[in-house]
Scaffold this motif. Sequence first.
Motif, mmCIF file in Angstrom:
data_model
loop_
_atom_site.group_PDB
_atom_site.id
_atom_site.type_symbol
_atom_site.label_atom_id
_atom_site.label_comp_id
_atom_site.label_asym_id
_atom_site.label_seq_id
_atom_site.Cartn_x
_atom_site.Cartn_y
_atom_site.Cartn_z
ATOM 1 N N CYS A 115 0.819 -1.209 0.000
ATOM 2 C CA CYS A 115 0.000 0.000 0.000
ATOM 3 C C CYS A 115 0.855 1.262 0.000
ATOM 4 O O CYS A 115 0.454 2.286 -0.557
ATOM 5 C CB CYS A 115 -0.932 -0.005 1.214
ATOM 6 S SG CYS A 115 -2.205 -1.283 1.144
ATOM 7 N N THR A 116 2.035 1.188 0.611
ATOM 8 C CA THR A 116 2.958 2.325 0.568
ATOM 9 C C THR A 116 3.384 2.613 -0.862
ATOM 10 O O THR A 116 3.404 3.769 -1.307
ATOM 11 C CB THR A 116 4.198 2.048 1.445
ATOM 12 O OG1 THR A 116 3.786 1.897 2.810
ATOM 13 C CG2 THR A 116 5.203 3.184 1.346
ATOM 14 N N ILE A 128 4.843 9.445 2.272
ATOM 15 C CA ILE A 128 4.062 9.092 3.459
ATOM 16 C C ILE A 128 3.848 7.585 3.498
ATOM 17 O O ILE A 128 3.353 6.984 2.550
ATOM 18 C CB ILE A 128 2.731 9.877 3.457
ATOM 19 C CG1 ILE A 128 2.039 9.793 4.789
ATOM 20 C CG2 ILE A 128 1.832 9.444 2.318
ATOM 21 C CD1 ILE A 128 0.966 10.852 4.965
ATOM 22 N N LEU A 129 4.272 6.969 4.594
ATOM 23 C CA LEU A 129 4.232 5.516 4.718
ATOM 24 C C LEU A 129 2.863 5.048 5.167
ATOM 25 O O LEU A 129 2.192 5.710 5.951
ATOM 26 C CB LEU A 129 5.308 5.072 5.713
ATOM 27 C CG LEU A 129 5.565 3.565 5.833
ATOM 28 C CD1 LEU A 129 7.063 3.289 5.865
ATOM 29 C CD2 LEU A 129 4.919 3.009 7.100
ATOM 30 N N GLY A 389 -6.326 0.520 -0.212
ATOM 31 C CA GLY A 389 -5.414 -0.200 0.665
ATOM 32 C C GLY A 389 -6.156 -1.019 1.706
ATOM 33 O O GLY A 389 -5.779 -2.159 2.009
ATOM 34 N N CYS A 390 -7.231 -0.447 2.277
ATOM 35 C CA CYS A 390 -8.046 -1.204 3.238
ATOM 36 C C CYS A 390 -8.712 -2.396 2.562
ATOM 37 O O CYS A 390 -8.853 -3.472 3.161
ATOM 38 C CB CYS A 390 -9.113 -0.294 3.848
ATOM 39 S SG CYS A 390 -8.471 0.916 5.026
ATOM 40 N N ILE A 423 10.780 6.600 0.796
ATOM 41 C CA ILE A 423 9.589 5.887 1.274
ATOM 42 C C ILE A 423 9.273 4.706 0.355
ATOM 43 O O ILE A 423 8.834 3.648 0.812
ATOM 44 C CB ILE A 423 8.390 6.840 1.363
ATOM 45 C CG1 ILE A 423 8.706 7.986 2.313
ATOM 46 C CG2 ILE A 423 7.151 6.110 1.837
ATOM 47 C CD1 ILE A 423 8.998 7.567 3.736
ATOM 48 N N LEU A 424 9.500 4.878 -0.950
ATOM 49 C CA LEU A 424 9.335 3.742 -1.863
ATOM 50 C C LEU A 424 10.291 2.616 -1.486
ATOM 51 O O LEU A 424 9.917 1.434 -1.501
ATOM 52 C CB LEU A 424 9.581 4.187 -3.308
ATOM 53 C CG LEU A 424 8.489 5.046 -3.957
ATOM 54 C CD1 LEU A 424 8.975 5.581 -5.300
ATOM 55 C CD2 LEU A 424 7.215 4.242 -4.149
#
Length: 611
Positions: A115-116, A128-129, A389-390, A423-424
């Motif tokens: 999802c990240t 943003i993680l 993502g959820c 973050i990636l």
Amino acid sequence: MVNLSCVLDVKILCTCNVAVNVSSFQSGTVLEEHEETDGDHSGSSVEDPTDKPIYFVTDVPPWYLCIILGAQHYLTAFGGIISIPLVLSQGLCLQHDSLSQSQLISTIFFVSGLCTLLQVTFGVRLPILQGGTFTLLAPSMAMLSMPEWQCPAWTQNASLVNTSSPVFIEVWQSRMRALQGSIMVGSLFQVLVGFSGLIGLLMRFIGPLTISPTISLIGLSLYDSAGRNAGTHWGISTLTIVLIVLFSQYLRNIRVPLPTYSKTKKLHTTRINLFQIIPVLLGITVSWLVCYLLTIYDVLPSDPNQYGYLARTDLKGDVVGQASWFTVPYPGQWGVPTVSLAGVIGILAGIISSMIESVGDYHTCARLSGAPPPPKHAINRGIGMEGLGCLLAGAWGTGNGTTSFSENVGALGITKVGSRTVILTSGFLMILMSVFGKIGAIFTTIPSPVIGGMFMVMFGVISASGISNLQHADMNSSRNIFIFGFSMFAGLVIPNWMLKNPDIITTGVMELDQVVTVLLTTSMFVGGFIGFLFDNTIPGTSRERGILAWNKAHLTDSNSTLDSDEVYNLPFGITSRLSSSSWVRYVPFCPRKTSIAQGSVGGVQSQQPPS
């Protein structure tokens, strides 16, 4: 005079490894330790002009720096992410099945990494993680506490549990499947709200007096889980608490020399704030080691009936040896999800809270990474991607959803590296580590009192962080004191009474009974709903309610030199291909050629409050 609320926010969000997005209403104040207000008590501040990122959001640091800082973000999120399956395992009847717990841990890290990657690449496009969220934990535990989902008595006795038995497997997997289905259906609401741009409409009616009791009651409602684990050995749990507090508060400014290699300086040492970055992980590790030493020297009792037995590290058997070296989580690994109407309604309460918090995180992240304030289409896309993502988390079976991590946003301010490439890299590392099954198995051997000590710190900070949102409202107002006080007290009393009287709701319609029971046993829903109702019906000015301060926080200058399109447009030339189509202007999550209004919140243009 130093703005103490800002300093407290820094200590909470940056030095404690807590995985909950509790800074929605702190977007303009988080990580501004240099802020001061000279004779101005209105909350305005002057940002240090030297406090700028070393690497901006679109910059690409050297590959080795990406790996190091990506690993740091992974470790920062570690404590919060791992605590979620450990709490859920109690409701899923998995206390004595360490192998299944390790699979849950691997699954939640895998989905968090996936999802990240999706959020940074196609979502809001900020560094943003993504990870599990405590806002879904409360309604999940409320659902699992219903009479039909309460664990059979024999599952609480380790000597009676055969983890390979089809009966036991069906006991916990049936609960997981019901949780999965509820999360997947509930996440569709977030997808709709995000990609349709309705988040802006929602934000008009929600202020600090709604979000404060909602977040605070997440931590307070979990006190029983923290006390039950800590009480298995108060000496060990106290040691864990003392270590976490020591590392995160007293030693946070101590710079530890670590060996570093670069082409110019070759092998040398660099001083970093190690205790500030991973205080929870360090505290757990030291306490874990103490328990191991006390176990091998037989200081801890070997009789299961004696106090302190659960502090031993050899209770899980050979779970590390039994775990596979490599395991790849996949959708439907626990079976076909089922749907519970009561579960869906409860999950929706958590999802609404998660969306509101994430909007604040986007603005904070943009400011700390040197990006302009996120435009409407980027916020809509980010919320929609979190909903997706959820949906993925439900399909894979984490028992939870995903949301933006506030503490990792705080890490941007510590490292001054706002590159989304970092973050990636962190997302790839989370996926990579999750496929090593033995890593997840190792973490299941953490003794109960160590977990209890971590929970006491973590849940306490969550509760206080929710209350800190009240800094935007006028708490000298009797109106606001009544709303917050009654919301908090009702959020504790009503769920407690419902848990003691689970069969009291009898409308004659079983589905309606389940919905009402789940909602009234979810503390965050009861407190948040009462706060929402009173805040929107009892007369009060926007300044009194904290709405003006909330909007002003989002308008904080990011000192960005980057163009909005450069940061927030879709990758791989998608934006340029879509720009030639006239229908794009009607799609809320697509960038447009026309100028994008800055400082908007999910489709609602924020108004600058009068000075």
